[in-house]
Design a protein around this motif. Structure first.
Motif, PDB file in Angstrom:
ATOM      1  N   LEU A 101       0.831  -1.211   0.000  1.00 20.05           N
ATOM      2  CA  LEU A 101       0.000   0.000   0.000  1.00 20.05           C
ATOM      3  C   LEU A 101       0.866   1.261   0.000  1.00 20.05           C
ATOM      4  CD1 LEU A 101      -2.849  -0.993   2.495  1.00 20.05           C
ATOM      5  CD2 LEU A 101      -3.009  -0.735   0.005  1.00 20.05           C
ATOM      6  N   ALA A 102       1.955   1.219   0.754  1.00 18.91           N
ATOM      7  CA  ALA A 102       2.875   2.365   0.751  1.00 18.91           C
ATOM      8  C   ALA A 102       3.492   2.550  -0.637  1.00 18.91           C
ATOM      9  CB  ALA A 102       3.968   2.160   1.796  1.00 18.91           C
ATOM     10  N   LEU A 108       2.074   1.838  -3.432  1.00 20.50           N
ATOM     11  CA  LEU A 108       1.044   2.449  -4.268  1.00 20.50           C
ATOM     12  C   LEU A 108       1.043   3.971  -4.099  1.00 20.50           C
ATOM     13  CD1 LEU A 108      -1.413   2.397  -6.132  1.00 20.50           C
ATOM     14  CD2 LEU A 108      -2.838   1.878  -4.129  1.00 20.50           C
ATOM     15  N   ALA A 109       1.128   4.427  -2.859  1.00 21.16           N
ATOM     16  CA  ALA A 109       1.162   5.871  -2.601  1.00 21.16           C
ATOM     17  C   ALA A 109       2.379   6.518  -3.254  1.00 21.16           C
ATOM     18  CB  ALA A 109       1.159   6.128  -1.094  1.00 21.16           C
ATOM     19  N   VAL A 110       3.540   5.848  -3.155  1.00 24.68           N
ATOM     20  CA  VAL A 110       4.763   6.385  -3.769  1.00 24.68           C
ATOM     21  C   VAL A 110       4.616   6.432  -5.286  1.00 24.68           C
ATOM     22  CG1 VAL A 110       7.210   5.925  -4.178  1.00 24.68           C
ATOM     23  CG2 VAL A 110       6.250   5.672  -1.876  1.00 24.68           C
ATOM     24  N   VAL A 143       1.880   6.726  -7.033  1.00 23.29           N
ATOM     25  CA  VAL A 143       0.963   7.819  -7.387  1.00 23.29           C
ATOM     26  C   VAL A 143       1.716   9.147  -7.409  1.00 23.29           C
ATOM     27  CG1 VAL A 143      -1.027   9.162  -6.601  1.00 23.29           C
ATOM     28  CG2 VAL A 143      -1.127   6.664  -6.580  1.00 23.29           C
ATOM     29  N   LEU A 144       2.573   9.375  -6.420  1.00 25.55           N
ATOM     30  CA  LEU A 144       3.361  10.606  -6.367  1.00 25.55           C
ATOM     31  C   LEU A 144       4.347  10.688  -7.536  1.00 25.55           C
ATOM     32  CD1 LEU A 144       4.090  10.825  -2.526  1.00 25.55           C
ATOM     33  CD2 LEU A 144       2.515  12.250  -3.857  1.00 25.55           C
ATOM     34  N   SER A 146       2.524  11.509 -10.687  1.00 27.89           N
ATOM     35  CA  SER A 146       2.159  12.919 -10.724  1.00 27.89           C
ATOM     36  C   SER A 146       3.362  13.798 -11.052  1.00 27.89           C
ATOM     37  CB  SER A 146       1.558  13.329  -9.370  1.00 27.89           C
ATOM     38  OG  SER A 146       1.275  14.699  -9.332  1.00 27.89           O
ATOM     39  N   TRP A 173      -5.079   5.024 -16.407  1.00 27.41           N
ATOM     40  CA  TRP A 173      -4.510   4.662 -15.108  1.00 27.41           C
ATOM     41  C   TRP A 173      -3.838   3.288 -15.114  1.00 27.41           C
ATOM     42  CZ3 TRP A 173      -4.124   7.763 -10.898  1.00 27.41           C
ATOM     43  CH2 TRP A 173      -4.864   8.960 -10.909  1.00 27.41           C
TER      44      TRP A 173
END
Length: 320
Positions: A93-94, A96-98, A100-101, A104, A284
């Motif tokens: 999950l972490a 995934l957050a990285v 996404v950043l 971006s 995506w």
């Protein structure tokens, strides 16, 4: 490529290759638009309708592949202790957050190119595993070649100058031959370098043809390669796992793939389902490809580390 090793593969590579060709043809020739518009921000939207259909098919069948991949990783993670299993999925999950950043920050187009290059490494490791090959030399060679093919095709930086791209391609080929690909091919140990030099030779072809190519044509060439590698990987994975459980029966595999095609088309065309485009939308997809690759690569490392920690703890207890 499923027969790259000296051991007979059980992933039926020639059947997978034949069906891959048919899927590519079906994706191009389908007269009905699977999605109404190209992904926003990806390669300036330079998708011909036929290429967009092919890419959408890669996406929808890719989600069916994810179902099997994540199910396999879930089962594998159950062999860990409960604490380490929770920690592993927390790290996923972490990640995934990285991702996404990073997406971006880099933009969808650059992030997608990096994800597809990373995917080639995953594809090659899977084929080595399916073939039961013990030889690992030459593993990185096709990945380097595909990365070079990518930056040359899209004329990144100084590679817009054809002379620079040609000299770079020739020097890279010489370097890879000298680094061991010549010996591997001459000894018949593994056929991975064949893919390497096919990609480098093809790169030279497109450099020479570059003056006649539109941006949409470049995207079409790239999607063709993405589709070929993806379909082959999906199919060889299914053939390797077929009949190993009720979930991998041929009828079940086909049903799941058809379900995702229908779901993807519905999400693309119905405004009421637009919220689900984060998962099933082509724009995506490379985020989830990258997460799939990170999770796949991280699990074996996590299992090895957990095993070493368990052995260390046991040794400490024995000393006490």
């Amino acid at each position: 490529m499923g027969s790259i090793g000296v051991t007979r593969a059980s992933s039926r590579p020639y059947l997978a290759l034949g069906l891959t060709f048919l899927l590519i043809g079906a994706g191009y020739s389908n007269p009905w638009p699977l999605v109404p518009m190209p992904p926003s921000g990806m390669w300036d939207g330079q998708f011909a309708p036929e290429v967009l259909n092919l890419y959408a098919l890669v996406v929808f069948l890719g989600w069916a592949h994810f179902v099997y991949a994540w199910q396999g990783q879930w089962k594998a993670s159950r062999r860990l202790t409960s604490g380490r299993r929770v920690a592993y999925w927390g790290v996923v999950l972490a990640a995934l957050a990285v991702l996404v950043l990073v997406r971006s920050w880099l933009g969808v187009a650059v992030f997608s190119l990096l994800a597809w290059v990373y995917n080639i490494a995953h594809f090659i490791k899977a084929e080595i595993f399916f073939a039961g090959a013990q030889e690992r030399r030459g593993f990185h060679s096709p990945v380097i070649a595909f990365a070079w093919f990518t930056v040359v095709l899209f004329q990144i930086g100084p590679l817009r100058v054809s002379a620079v791209a040609i000299v770079g391609s020739v020097l890279l080929a010489i370097a890879l031959l000298a680094a061991g690909d010549w010996r591997i091919l001459a000894g018949g140990q593994m056929r991975l370098p064949v893919l390497t030099f096919f990609l480098l030779g093809e790169t030279l072809v497109w450099i020479a043809y570059g003056r006649y190519m539109s941006p949409a044509f470049r995207v079409g060439i790239y999607v063709f390669h993405i589709a070929g590698a993806s379909f082959f990987h999906y199919l060889s994975s299914y053939f390797y796992a077929v009949r190993r459980s009720r979930f991998t029966q041929p009828a079940t595999i086909v049903a799941i793939n058809i379900a995702f095609i229908c779901a993807g088309i519905a999400v693309a065309h119905l405004s009421q389902l637009a919220w689900a485009s984060v998962w099933l939308g082509p724009g995506w997809f490379t985020l989830w490809v990258a997460l799939h690759l990170v999770g796949s690569d991280m699990l074996p490392w996590w299992q090895r580390r957990s095993g070493r920690l368990a052995l260390s703890a046991q040794a400490i207890r024995e000393r006490i």
